[in-house]
Design a protein around this motif. Structure first.
Motif, PDB file in Angstrom:
ATOM      1  N   HIS A  31      10.840  17.120  44.625  1.00 22.72           N
ATOM      2  CA  HIS A  31      10.621  15.830  45.268  1.00 22.72           C
ATOM      3  C   HIS A  31      11.475  15.774  46.534  1.00 22.72           C
ATOM      4  CE1 HIS A  31      14.281  14.670  42.957  1.00 22.72           C
ATOM      5  NE2 HIS A  31      14.502  13.871  43.986  1.00 22.72           N
ATOM      6  N   ALA A  32      11.115  14.859  47.425  1.00 21.43           N
ATOM      7  CA  ALA A  32      11.850  14.681  48.679  1.00 21.43           C
ATOM      8  C   ALA A  32      12.394  13.265  48.740  1.00 21.43           C
ATOM      9  CB  ALA A  32      10.933  14.944  49.864  1.00 21.43           C
ATOM     10  N   THR A  50       9.686  10.583  47.291  1.00 21.80           N
ATOM     11  CA  THR A  50       8.313  10.996  47.020  1.00 21.80           C
ATOM     12  C   THR A  50       8.131  11.183  45.520  1.00 21.80           C
ATOM     13  OG1 THR A  50       8.713  13.383  47.045  1.00 21.80           O
ATOM     14  CG2 THR A  50       8.264  12.335  49.179  1.00 21.80           C
ATOM     15  N   PRO A  51       6.901  11.179  45.049  1.00 26.09           N
ATOM     16  CA  PRO A  51       6.670  11.604  43.662  1.00 26.09           C
ATOM     17  C   PRO A  51       7.048  13.089  43.537  1.00 26.09           C
ATOM     18  CG  PRO A  51       4.727  10.525  44.573  1.00 26.09           C
ATOM     19  CD  PRO A  51       5.679  10.745  45.701  1.00 26.09           C
ATOM     20  N   THR A  52       7.287  13.536  42.332  1.00 26.74           N
ATOM     21  CA  THR A  52       7.608  14.944  42.094  1.00 26.74           C
ATOM     22  C   THR A  52       6.323  15.752  42.022  1.00 26.74           C
ATOM     23  OG1 THR A  52       9.599  14.350  40.890  1.00 26.74           O
ATOM     24  CG2 THR A  52       8.726  16.556  40.494  1.00 26.74           C
ATOM     25  N   ASP A  53       6.281  16.851  42.784  1.00 30.01           N
ATOM     26  CA  ASP A  53       5.145  17.777  42.687  1.00 30.01           C
ATOM     27  C   ASP A  53       5.499  18.806  41.625  1.00 30.01           C
ATOM     28  OD1 ASP A  53       3.417  20.002  42.902  1.00 30.01           O
ATOM     29  OD2 ASP A  53       3.032  19.581  45.002  1.00 30.01           O
ATOM     30  N   ASP A  87      13.608  18.912  40.290  1.00 32.17           N
ATOM     31  CA  ASP A  87      13.879  18.155  39.067  1.00 32.17           C
ATOM     32  C   ASP A  87      14.306  19.122  37.965  1.00 32.17           C
ATOM     33  OD1 ASP A  87      13.035  15.987  40.475  1.00 32.17           O
ATOM     34  OD2 ASP A  87      11.351  15.496  39.183  1.00 32.17           O
ATOM     35  N   SER A  88      15.305  18.713  37.203  1.00 34.08           N
ATOM     36  CA  SER A  88      15.816  19.541  36.117  1.00 34.08           C
ATOM     37  C   SER A  88      16.293  18.631  34.995  1.00 34.08           C
ATOM     38  CB  SER A  88      16.970  20.408  36.626  1.00 34.08           C
ATOM     39  OG  SER A  88      17.668  21.000  35.572  1.00 34.08           O
ATOM     40  N   ASN A  89      16.280  19.122  33.785  1.00 33.04           N
ATOM     41  CA  ASN A  89      16.797  18.350  32.651  1.00 33.04           C
ATOM     42  C   ASN A  89      18.275  18.026  32.815  1.00 33.04           C
ATOM     43  OD1 ASN A  89      14.306  18.382  31.418  1.00 33.04           O
ATOM     44  ND2 ASN A  89      14.760  20.192  30.182  1.00 33.04           N
TER      45      ASN A  89
END
Length: 182
Positions: free
Chosen positions: A29-30, A44-47, A83-85
């Motif tokens: 995401h940005a 932004t939404p996550t791609d 994104d990461s846990n």
């Protein structure tokens, strides 16, 4: 007070660094802001499908004062994260002065590559009588070029004058954004 609407579309990124420590896809995401200020940040939404070549086509807008377009200190900042846990992992970022964006759109009306500094053929974006362009910039990490590039499309609206607004330049864009969206 003279100001313009700045509409920015974070289109996509290409060939980003794979920052995942473990197996899995890079979900990117940005975060877009003016001069890195949290109050102006948009996400932004996550791609989750593009891996190292995410696409968002995410559009946001800001109200910017004409004085912000005259100096080199006001920047459009786009930071990229995976994104990461365990939390977001920083990939890199792009900084482009609002002045450079405005002048490039004024002169080109097309596409400019920040990597080469050369103008390339490209259609304009947006509509109306404003200035628009597409820009491709290298993603930076820690002051050095990282892997990949970021593509944004943007347009500046016509200049408008807003009367009876007394405030400092640092807070004006935030208050004007709220006032104009009401």
């Amino acid at each position: 007070m003279d100001c313009r609407n700045l509409e920015i579309t974070v289109v996509s990124a290409k060939d980003l660094e794979d920052v995942r420590v473990f197996f899995g896809k890079t979900a990117v995401h940005a975060r877009v802001s003016i001069s890195g200020k949290e109050a102006t940040e948009r996400r932004t939404p996550t791609d989750r499908h593009g891996n190292k070549n995410p696409a968002w086509n995410f559009t946001t807008s800001y109200t910017v004062m004409e004085t912000m377009l005259q100096g080199s200190s006001r920047m459009l900042v786009v930071k990229l994260y995976c994104d990461s846990n365990a939390g977001d992992i920083y990939i890199g970022e792009v900084h482009i002065s609002l002045r450079e964006l405005f002048e490039s759109a004024k002169v080109n009306g097309g596409q400019k590559s920040s990597q080469t500094g050369l103008n390339e053929k490209g259609g304009s974006v947006g509509g109306g009588g404003g200035r628009s362009a597409v820009m491709i910039s290298p993603v930076m990490k820690g002051g050095v070029q990282s892997l990949g590039s970021l593509t944004i499309a943007y347009s500046f609206g016509e200049m408008v004058t807003i009367d009876n607004v007394l405030m400092s330049e640092s807070i004006a864009p935030l208050l004007l954004q709220r006032r104009l969206s009401s």
